[in-house]
Design a protein around this motif. Structure first.
Motif, PDB file in Angstrom:
ATOM      1  N   VAL A   1     -47.113 -40.946  -8.506  1.00 50.36           N
ATOM      2  CA  VAL A   1     -46.674 -42.155  -7.732  1.00 50.36           C
ATOM      3  C   VAL A   1     -45.775 -41.369  -6.740  1.00 50.36           C
ATOM      4  CG1 VAL A   1     -45.082 -44.156  -7.710  1.00 50.36           C
ATOM      5  CG2 VAL A   1     -46.489 -43.713  -9.650  1.00 50.36           C
ATOM      6  N   TYR A   2     -45.783 -42.179  -5.619  1.00 47.84           N
ATOM      7  CA  TYR A   2     -44.911 -41.417  -4.293  1.00 47.84           C
ATOM      8  C   TYR A   2     -44.037 -42.541  -3.874  1.00 47.84           C
ATOM      9  CZ  TYR A   2     -49.131 -38.539  -5.116  1.00 47.84           C
ATOM     10  OH  TYR A   2     -50.165 -37.726  -5.971  1.00 47.84           O
ATOM     11  N   LEU A   3     -43.250 -41.879  -3.176  1.00 48.61           N
ATOM     12  CA  LEU A   3     -42.113 -42.795  -2.366  1.00 48.61           C
ATOM     13  C   LEU A   3     -41.899 -41.896  -0.812  1.00 48.61           C
ATOM     14  CD1 LEU A   3     -40.428 -45.254  -2.501  1.00 48.61           C
ATOM     15  CD2 LEU A   3     -38.367 -43.496  -2.821  1.00 48.61           C
ATOM     16  N   GLN A   4     -42.549 -42.566   0.209  1.00 45.21           N
ATOM     17  CA  GLN A   4     -42.520 -41.930   1.395  1.00 45.21           C
ATOM     18  C   GLN A   4     -41.176 -42.733   1.984  1.00 45.21           C
ATOM     19  OE1 GLN A   4     -44.325 -39.652   3.158  1.00 45.21           O
ATOM     20  NE2 GLN A   4     -42.701 -39.899   4.805  1.00 45.21           N
ATOM     21  N   MET A   5     -40.163 -41.788   2.420  1.00 41.88           N
ATOM     22  CA  MET A   5     -39.107 -42.460   3.012  1.00 41.88           C
ATOM     23  C   MET A   5     -39.027 -41.858   4.460  1.00 41.88           C
ATOM     24  SD  MET A   5     -36.644 -41.630  -0.302  1.00 41.88           S
ATOM     25  CE  MET A   5     -36.694 -39.817  -0.100  1.00 41.88           C
ATOM     26  N   ASN A   6     -38.868 -42.776   5.327  1.00 41.85           N
ATOM     27  CA  ASN A   6     -38.532 -42.393   6.844  1.00 41.85           C
ATOM     28  C   ASN A   6     -37.388 -43.126   7.201  1.00 41.85           C
ATOM     29  OD1 ASN A   6     -41.309 -41.459   6.799  1.00 41.85           O
ATOM     30  ND2 ASN A   6     -42.290 -43.447   7.225  1.00 41.85           N
ATOM     31  N   ALA A   7     -37.159 -42.763   8.565  1.00 39.70           N
ATOM     32  CA  ALA A   7     -35.668 -43.284   9.168  1.00 39.70           C
ATOM     33  C   ALA A   7     -34.638 -43.086   8.031  1.00 39.70           C
ATOM     34  CB  ALA A   7     -36.150 -44.718   9.593  1.00 39.70           C
ATOM     35  N   LEU A   8     -34.537 -42.125   7.495  1.00 36.49           N
ATOM     36  CA  LEU A   8     -33.250 -41.759   6.474  1.00 36.49           C
ATOM     37  C   LEU A   8     -32.001 -42.246   7.023  1.00 36.49           C
ATOM     38  CD1 LEU A   8     -35.226 -39.089   4.332  1.00 36.49           C
ATOM     39  CD2 LEU A   8     -34.267 -41.206   3.421  1.00 36.49           C
ATOM     40  N   LYS A   9     -31.072 -42.820   6.294  1.00 36.28           N
ATOM     41  CA  LYS A   9     -29.859 -43.146   6.748  1.00 36.28           C
ATOM     42  C   LYS A   9     -28.973 -42.169   5.681  1.00 36.28           C
ATOM     43  CE  LYS A   9     -31.138 -47.771   7.984  1.00 36.28           C
ATOM     44  NZ  LYS A   9     -30.660 -49.193   7.705  1.00 36.28           N
ATOM     45  N   ALA A  10     -27.498 -42.077   6.034  1.00 35.70           N
ATOM     46  CA  ALA A  10     -26.674 -41.413   5.081  1.00 35.70           C
ATOM     47  C   ALA A  10     -26.396 -42.220   3.948  1.00 35.70           C
ATOM     48  CB  ALA A  10     -25.381 -41.125   5.729  1.00 35.70           C
ATOM     49  N   SER A  11     -26.848 -43.556   3.996  1.00 35.61           N
ATOM     50  CA  SER A  11     -26.379 -44.262   2.835  1.00 35.61           C
ATOM     51  C   SER A  11     -27.753 -44.286   1.897  1.00 35.61           C
ATOM     52  CB  SER A  11     -26.482 -45.816   3.173  1.00 35.61           C
ATOM     53  OG  SER A  11     -27.490 -46.206   4.118  1.00 35.61           O
ATOM     54  N   ASP A  12     -28.625 -43.777   2.307  1.00 36.64           N
ATOM     55  CA  ASP A  12     -30.033 -43.153   1.274  1.00 36.64           C
ATOM     56  C   ASP A  12     -29.774 -42.049   0.228  1.00 36.64           C
ATOM     57  OD1 ASP A  12     -31.870 -44.147   3.947  1.00 36.64           O
ATOM     58  OD2 ASP A  12     -31.717 -45.370   2.509  1.00 36.64           O
ATOM     59  N   THR A  13     -28.427 -41.603   0.605  1.00 39.51           N
ATOM     60  CA  THR A  13     -28.106 -40.189  -0.330  1.00 39.51           C
ATOM     61  C   THR A  13     -27.857 -40.576  -1.717  1.00 39.51           C
ATOM     62  OG1 THR A  13     -27.273 -38.843   1.687  1.00 39.51           O
ATOM     63  CG2 THR A  13     -26.256 -38.633  -0.561  1.00 39.51           C
ATOM     64  N   ALA A  14     -28.697 -39.982  -2.688  1.00 32.86           N
ATOM     65  CA  ALA A  14     -28.516 -40.481  -4.018  1.00 32.86           C
ATOM     66  C   ALA A  14     -29.502 -39.483  -4.869  1.00 32.86           C
ATOM     67  CB  ALA A  14     -28.930 -41.931  -4.240  1.00 32.86           C
ATOM     68  N   VAL A  15     -29.222 -39.826  -6.045  1.00 24.51           N
ATOM     69  CA  VAL A  15     -30.342 -39.052  -6.986  1.00 24.51           C
ATOM     70  C   VAL A  15     -31.478 -40.153  -7.261  1.00 24.51           C
ATOM     71  CG1 VAL A  15     -30.852 -38.018  -9.371  1.00 24.51           C
ATOM     72  CG2 VAL A  15     -28.847 -37.630  -8.262  1.00 24.51           C
ATOM     73  N   TYR A  16     -32.622 -39.791  -7.058  1.00 29.28           N
ATOM     74  CA  TYR A  16     -33.725 -40.904  -7.058  1.00 29.28           C
ATOM     75  C   TYR A  16     -34.571 -40.537  -8.442  1.00 29.28           C
ATOM     76  CZ  TYR A  16     -33.130 -42.367  -2.228  1.00 29.28           C
ATOM     77  OH  TYR A  16     -32.708 -42.908  -1.270  1.00 29.28           O
ATOM     78  N   TYR A  17     -34.756 -41.543  -9.156  1.00 26.36           N
ATOM     79  CA  TYR A  17     -35.461 -41.539 -10.338  1.00 26.36           C
ATOM     80  C   TYR A  17     -36.766 -42.314 -10.257  1.00 26.36           C
ATOM     81  CZ  TYR A  17     -30.960 -40.193 -11.943  1.00 26.36           C
ATOM     82  OH  TYR A  17     -29.717 -39.600 -12.180  1.00 26.36           O
ATOM     83  N   CYS A  18     -37.794 -41.877 -10.950  1.00 27.75           N
ATOM     84  CA  CYS A  18     -39.134 -42.457 -11.219  1.00 27.75           C
ATOM     85  C   CYS A  18     -39.045 -43.019 -12.546  1.00 27.75           C
ATOM     86  CB  CYS A  18     -40.280 -41.400 -11.144  1.00 27.75           C
ATOM     87  SG  CYS A  18     -41.843 -41.936 -11.693  1.00 27.75           S
ATOM     88  N   ALA A  19     -39.594 -44.280 -12.842  1.00 30.18           N
ATOM     89  CA  ALA A  19     -39.526 -44.864 -13.755  1.00 30.18           C
ATOM     90  C   ALA A  19     -40.935 -45.561 -14.292  1.00 30.18           C
ATOM     91  CB  ALA A  19     -38.574 -45.865 -14.023  1.00 30.18           C
ATOM     92  N   ALA A  20     -41.503 -45.734 -15.363  1.00 36.09           N
ATOM     93  CA  ALA A  20     -42.656 -46.289 -15.727  1.00 36.09           C
ATOM     94  C   ALA A  20     -42.317 -47.334 -16.684  1.00 36.09           C
ATOM     95  CB  ALA A  20     -43.592 -45.153 -16.485  1.00 36.09           C
TER      96      ALA A  20
END
Length: 128
Positions: free
Chosen positions: A79-98
């Motif tokens: 699974v993928y997550l394409q992230m564009n136009a990133l902002k400072a507020s997007d700063t985080a640890v990102y988790y994949c879940a099933a």
């Protein structure tokens, strides 16, 4: 035992892009709903995006709609997550879940309790 491993995080300037990947070992993901969640420092885990088993239905948090795209490749068990136009507020640890199985309706995708398996997370830092 299901294992999910995220990759692709890093440091990027505001306005930039990153593509996160989530690879699964163990059972196939093809029958499961998948989601991306994130947790910023001092904040609760929040839903980012979800996708149904076929990839034909996707769901997004309002904060990322129009900027992020979730996709999946069942042949590659990924699974993928394409992230564009990133902002400072997007700063985080990102988790994949099933999920354990299929989810019956859209509202279930937003609920972290519907997901059985979680990865260890990948850090995304957006500098302003």
């Amino acid at each position: 035992q299901e294992q999910l491993v995220e990759s692709g995080g890093g440091l990027v300037q505001a306005g930039g892009s990153l593509r996160l990947s989530c690879a699964a070992s163990g059972r196939t993901l093809s029958s499961r709903a998948m989601g991306w969640f994130r947790q910023a420092p001092g904040e609760e885990v929040e839903f980012v995006a979800g996708i149904n088993w076929s990839g034909l239905s996707t769901y997004y948090a309002d904060s990322v709609k129009g900027r992020f795209t979730i996709s999946r490749d069942n042949a590659k068990n990924a699974v993928y997550l394409q992230m564009n136009a990133l902002k400072a507020s997007d700063t985080a640890v990102y988790y994949c879940a099933a999920s354990l199985g299929l989810l019956p309706s859209a509202s279930y995708y937003f609920d972290r309790d519907q997901y059985e398996y979680w990865g260890q997370g990948t850090q995304v830092t957006v500098s302003s």
